[in-house]
Design a protein around this motif. Sequence first.
Motif, short mmCIF file in Angstrom:
data_model
loop_
_atom_site.label_atom_id
_atom_site.label_comp_id
_atom_site.label_asym_id
_atom_site.label_seq_id
_atom_site.Cartn_x
_atom_site.Cartn_y
_atom_site.Cartn_z
N VAL A 86 0.84 -1.20 0.00
CA VAL A 86 0.00 0.00 0.00
C VAL A 86 0.87 1.25 0.00
CG1 VAL A 86 -1.64 1.34 1.36
CG2 VAL A 86 -1.96 -1.12 1.10
N ASN A 87 1.91 1.26 0.84
CA ASN A 87 2.81 2.41 0.88
C ASN A 87 3.46 2.65 -0.48
OD1 ASN A 87 2.27 2.85 3.54
ND2 ASN A 87 4.25 2.13 4.32
N ALA A 88 3.87 1.56 -1.12
CA ALA A 88 4.51 1.71 -2.43
C ALA A 88 3.53 2.27 -3.46
CB ALA A 88 5.06 0.36 -2.90
N ALA A 89 2.29 1.80 -3.42
CA ALA A 89 1.29 2.26 -4.38
C ALA A 89 0.94 3.72 -4.17
CB ALA A 89 0.02 1.41 -4.26
N LEU A 90 0.96 4.17 -2.91
CA LEU A 90 0.62 5.56 -2.60
C LEU A 90 1.85 6.46 -2.47
CD1 LEU A 90 -2.18 4.93 0.07
CD2 LEU A 90 -2.44 5.37 -2.38
N THR A 91 3.01 5.91 -2.85
CA THR A 91 4.30 6.61 -2.76
C THR A 91 4.54 7.18 -1.37
OG1 THR A 91 3.39 8.72 -3.57
CG2 THR A 91 4.25 7.17 -5.23
N ILE A 92 4.21 6.38 -0.36
CA ILE A 92 4.50 6.75 1.03
C ILE A 92 5.87 6.20 1.37
CG2 ILE A 92 3.80 6.45 3.45
CD1 ILE A 92 0.94 6.18 2.45
N GLY A 93 6.75 7.04 1.84
CA GLY A 93 8.14 6.66 2.01
C GLY A 93 8.50 5.97 3.31
N SER A 94 7.56 5.67 4.16
CA SER A 94 7.87 5.08 5.46
C SER A 94 8.52 3.70 5.31
CB SER A 94 6.60 4.95 6.31
OG SER A 94 6.89 4.26 7.51
#
Length: 344
Positions: A86-94
């Motif tokens: 999900v983070n990768a899809a939403l370009t969330i860098g955590s």
Amino acid sequence: MMEFTDFDAELADWNTLQAANPCSGLLLGNGASLAVWKNFAYDSLFELAQTTRNKPLSATELALFKSMETENFEPVLSGLKVAMRVNAALTIGSSSPRNRYFAIKEALIHGIRSAHVPWRLMEAATIARISEALSQYQTVYSTNYDLLAYWAAMHGAQPFDDLFDDDAMFNLHRTGSHATRILYLHGGMHLVKNFDGTARKLMSSESTLLGSFAINALEDVPLFVCEGRSDDKMKIIRGSDYLSFCHAQLAQHQGALCVFGHSLGKHDRHILNAILQARPERIAISVLPRSDAFIQHQKRRYSELFEGQNIELTFFNATTHPLGDPALAVPVARLKEALELKKS
């Protein structure tokens, strides 16, 4: 069939029992592992992962287990994998989900290594005897996730079929094999769950599998059910094509069933329910001959589990079974000797 209210302290000899009325299936529990390695007596792998000296579960990781209301590793690791996608899809860098993912797997590995018998202490003769004992059945159902049955199947002279193809993928449509089927009802340390829920077998040497199982690849979530209530275990089983197939096979078992080293306790009610669904005509149950009172208690407890089911129960001395032979036991003291030699 035994009278429900009358229990003596007599136990049958397994060899006599099997010769007269052979069992086609074998259900293995933790007692079979304890017969080889006493350090398998730990109560909780979740506790081991918290107390291991090398990188135990931190408060942050424990909070994840608490939030998901589980003490099993598979759903937590699978959840972290979803979070990473999900983070990768939403370009969330955590990077927190990824860091927690590998930290939990490392704590799990160190916890298991602290309790599991090392491969270097397993003698070839012991492996061969376990393999020979397992091969006497058409199907072996194991709820143990350690590597003893896996090692026996890999290195024994007898053929086994674990339903995994040459590419290490589970194939429930395999037919034509006359080898003993070995089904891991709760998964195993040599099995992993792919992101789509399918199962895969790790291909590794004995010297590396125990030390590094499922740690190197992001997709490799260990596939074994080790903690919690029976209902919680069934949730994990239903989420895996492999585990759900194995459970269904037990529920459809035909022929007499040998139960060795399995207490069929409240946390494994789903295993008992599967046996009740299969309704074998006869079940042979192992009992350790600790004392007359212990034997009578065990007979009463198991009889209560199967009361009114019209299933013939017979009880045999666990030490007369090949898997209960005291000669199989690996002295824990031998581990200390091996460690000392390694240091010198």
